[in-house]
Design an enzyme around this catalytic site. Structure first.
Site, PDB file in Angstrom:
ATOM      1  CG  ASP A  63      -2.027  -0.940   1.209  1.00  0.00           C
ATOM      2  OD1 ASP A  63      -2.047  -1.793   0.301  1.00  0.00           O
ATOM      3  OD2 ASP A  63      -2.889  -0.871   2.101  1.00  0.00           O
ATOM      4  CG  ASP A  64       0.066   3.754   2.282  1.00  0.00           C
ATOM      5  OD1 ASP A  64      -1.089   3.530   1.881  1.00  0.00           O
ATOM      6  OD2 ASP A  64       0.372   3.815   3.483  1.00  0.00           O
ATOM      7  CG  HIS A 114      -4.434   2.576  -0.882  1.00  0.00           C
ATOM      8  ND1 HIS A 114      -5.328   1.810  -0.148  1.00  0.00           N
ATOM      9  CD2 HIS A 114      -3.533   3.045   0.027  1.00  0.00           C
ATOM     10  CE1 HIS A 114      -4.967   1.817   1.124  1.00  0.00           C
ATOM     11  NE2 HIS A 114      -3.891   2.565   1.269  1.00  0.00           N
ATOM     12  CG  HIS A 118      -3.516   7.072   2.406  1.00  0.00           C
ATOM     13  ND1 HIS A 118      -3.719   7.161   3.761  1.00  0.00           N
ATOM     14  CD2 HIS A 118      -3.172   5.784   2.172  1.00  0.00           C
ATOM     15  CE1 HIS A 118      -3.506   5.979   4.327  1.00  0.00           C
ATOM     16  NE2 HIS A 118      -3.171   5.123   3.375  1.00  0.00           N
ATOM     17  CG  HIS A 205       2.172   0.027   4.303  1.00  0.00           C
ATOM     18  ND1 HIS A 205       1.964  -0.969   5.242  1.00  0.00           N
ATOM     19  CD2 HIS A 205       1.008   0.711   4.192  1.00  0.00           C
ATOM     20  CE1 HIS A 205       0.712  -0.891   5.684  1.00  0.00           C
ATOM     21  NE2 HIS A 205       0.112   0.115   5.069  1.00  0.00           N
TER      22      HIS A 205
END
Length: 250
Positions: A63-64, A114, A118, A205
């Protein structure tokens, strides 16, 4: 004014209408069924997947990102081991990192949505939540020419509106490494290897160097243990409804 057709013309028009009706019926029966299955098959075809459904498989998810120094190392490790992963990217972080975003797709990995900024979707209006997903779809499509087939809501937060209107499965996880919190390579590795099983979705991440270091250990070790490293869409296709997946019609 009423137009009267001669009998042969009327018969011809009737035949044409019947043909069009049959074509529409065939499209309705064969062209519109199983949207999720179609997405997964397209994914497998695009990536040249050779998944064996009889063997255990797990989905590594990140993620991210993207963040070039970390994402790049993870991709190289996946390439060396013949594995794939899913990267749930944040749209606002793609600018200036277009090349590494393209490499994710080029290496046979999957790009998931995603949100653009965020944003925790349950803390904003439903309208703005859909905007976040749509804007990210647009940025990703403009960068790699692909619309994401899966969504991971930030912090795993969603509501019925998001589930019903995302148009895609919402992907959570079954193993949370909490790598963002401790940023400890060994702890991330131990969290995964101590409990990993067939069908797991592993959350990491690609923002932190210790996560890249952990991945360089985990990826070959999981392969050595007999796990296939697949994308989330492949996992959905081969394993169906599993823990960590929230279907939009479920």
């Amino acid at each position: 004014m009423i137009i009267k057709f001669k009998k042969p013309a009327a018969i011809f028009c009737g035949v044409i209408l019947i043909i069009f009706g049959l074509l529409f019926l065939l499209y309705a029966v064969f062209g519109m069924s199983g949207d999720e299955e179609i997405r997964a098959k397209r994914t497998s075809a695009r990536y040249g997947s050779s998944v064996d459904p009889e063997k255990p498989m797990v989905a590594l998810t990140y993620d991210d990102g993207p963040y070039t120094p970390v994402t790049g190392r993870i991709l190289e490790s996946l390439k060396a081991s013949g594995g794939r992963a899913t990267f749930f990217v944040v749209g606002s972080r793609i600018e200036g990192r277009e090349e590494i975003t393209k490499k994710i797709a080029e290496y046979g990995c999957e790009i998931g949505n995603h949100t653009y900024g965020h944003v925790v979707l349950t803390k904003i209006s439903n309208e703005n939540a859909l905007r976040e997903l749509t804007k990210n779809d647009e940025v990703i499509f403009n960068t790699v020419g692909i619309k994401p087939s899966v969504v991971r809501p930030p912090c795993g937060c969603y509501n019925d509106f998001i589930r019903q209107n995302s148009g895609r499965p919402l992907v959570l996880w079954t193993i949370d490494t909490r790598d963002w919190s401790h940023q400890n390579k060994d702890r991330t590795v131990n969290t995964v290897l101590s409990s990993v099983k067939d069908g797991d979705i592993i959350l990491m991440h690609d923002l932190f160097v210790p996560t890249a270091e952990a991945s360089e250990i985990l990826i070959p070790e999981l392969v050595n243990r007999g796990f296939q490293l697949v994308t989330v869409s492949e996992l959905i296709y081969y394993r169906g409804e599993i823990n960590g997946i929230v279907l939009n019609n479920g």
